[in-house]
Design a protein around this motif. Structure first.
Motif: not given
Length: 428
Positions: A252-281
């Motif tokens: 969405a443009g930066s590492f987190f989709s909320f980087d340009e917003m004034d919020i502090e998420p309590d939890m952030i689920p991440m996956a998909k491109s997290l491994s960088g190589f297409g590995l399940p993570f």
């Protein structure tokens, strides 16, 4: 003896479940990939504008990640460690802390979950319910959060929900920004309903939302709306869970989709491109004060993929050590907007959706969007649809696609759209 699969694809129909889906749009047997290209067994090449549904933000077989992984494997590095300590895990965590968390002032703990996005979402809502003692969770129309039962209860799509085979409860679905038309303030509506003790909405444990709805049609929430939802969650003692599984890691443009917003998420689920190589993570970031799990209270055999730790560390160092990659994403996003606008200009009522490198064009019907994607595939481009009626032609090209190749892919998509529009007009 090796069977020539390119000559006979009947094994898939004979042995693979009917649930298979992407292969129905892309009727080829792929056997090689590099960068932003896929190659099939018949020697055809395709520009990839799907990227494993954003699991390959850095493209296929990045050479640096590949070299590190090969070195790890050939050196008899750990392949599987449950959640035991390992040097690859330590190196990943230290790198993630240094390059991602610390610069943003985030002190979140990293909870390793099962290897897919839905596992990360399940962990988040389970923890929110545990911490608050409440069962109701707020999610939003057109949201998609996974296919296991807890995550599926948050998902809006009727056909996906139907696969559950039982009622999906303890979730209140509120309208996402813009879902009821531009003139309806869904934030004010949500606040009024939650403030009304007779609205029938139980006190929520959490609000779960995507800031750009990946499967729901690429609706991108405004900063004002997102910050309002964050205030509403805090006001009602609920935890804010930002699902960054598809919209995160640069999409969405930066590492987190909320980087340009004034919020502090309590939890952030991440996956998909997290491994960088297409590995399940997958993982869930959680604020330290919420880390009230007892040991093994939420566990799983594949919590943390050691091979993924190796490649993820390289990805972070290669792409997130400075702002160069982010600037490159911004430049390509502008090119993408311009390219999609050319398509929108061909089709009455069509409109652009999304942000960053997570954009598409709503062409008004699933039939037309599907035809455009099918024609694009014939011309050597892999791209899919999105939205409740599959009405959005959705571009998820690798963020690393060379600019010339990226523009060539957009030209192919434009030509495919033009052909389909001409056919549609002729049929009318």
């Amino acid at each position: 003896m090796t069977t020539d699969i390119s000559a006979d694809k009947s094994v898939f129909a004979r042995r693979e479940s009917q649930v298979r889906s992407y292969c129905r749009s892309f009727d080829a047997v792929f056997d090689r990939a590099l960068g932003a290209e896929l190659f099939d067994t018949e020697g055809n090449s395709y520009i990839d504008f799907l990227s494993g549904c954003s699991s390959l933000n850095y493209g296929h077989n990045d050479p640096d990640m590949k070299a590190a992984l090969i070195a790890h494997i050939t050196g008899d590095g750990i392949a599987h460690a449950l959640d035991m300590y390992s040097s690859p895990k330590a190196e990943f965590l230290e790198t993630f802390e240094r390059l991602i968390l610390a610069p943003r002032g985030m002190d979140h703990k990293v909870m390793m979950t099962g290897p897919t996005g839905t596992n990360a979402v399940e962990a988040a809502i389970k923890l929110a319910r545990k911490v608050t003692g409440r069962s109701n969770v707020i999610s939003f129309t057109n949201g998609f959060h996974g296919m296991t039962l807890g995550a599926l209860s948050l998902t809006g799509n009727v056909s996906k929900r139907a696969g559950a085979g039982l009622p999906l409860g303890d979730v209140t679905h509120l309208p996402y920004e813009g879902s009821l038309g531009e003139d309806v303030d869904t934030l004010a509506m949500a606040e009024a309903m939650l403030d009304n003790g007779s609205s029938g909405i139980d006190a929520p444990a959490a609000f779960v939302l995507e800031l750009v709805q990946g499967e729901g049609g690429l609706t991108a929430a405004s900063r004002t709306w997102v910050e309002g939802i964050a205030r509403l969650a805090k006001k009602h003692g609920a935890k804010l869970i930002v699902d960054d599984i598809q919209a995160g890691i640069g999409r969405a443009g930066s590492f987190f989709s909320f980087d340009e917003m004034d919020i502090e998420p309590d939890m952030i689920p991440m996956a998909k491109s997290l491994s960088g190589f297409g590995l399940p993570f997958a993982l869930t970031l959680i604020k330290p004060e919420l880390d009230v799990w007892t040991p093994a209270e939420h566990n799983g055999t594949f919590r943390g993929n050691t091979h993924a730790f190796v490649t993820a560390k390289i990805a972070l160092e290669k792409f997130w050590s400075d702002d160069a990659f982010k600037d490159e994403i911004t430049e390509k996003a502008t090119v993408l907007t311009d390219g999609l606008q050319r398509i929108a200009d061909m089709i009455p009522g069509a409109r652009l959706k999304g942000r960053g490198m997570m954009q598409g064009v709503d062409v008004g019907s699933g039939g037309l969007a599907g035809a455009i994607c099918a024609e694009a595939f014939v011309r050597g481009l892999i791209i899919e649809t999105s939205g409740s009626e599959d009405e959005v032609v959705k571009v998820l090209a690798p963020l690393t696609t060379p600019m010339a190749q990226f523009k060539a892919g957009l030209d192919t998509l434009t030509d495919a759209a033009s052909s389909c529009v001409e056919t549609k007009i002729a049929a009318e």
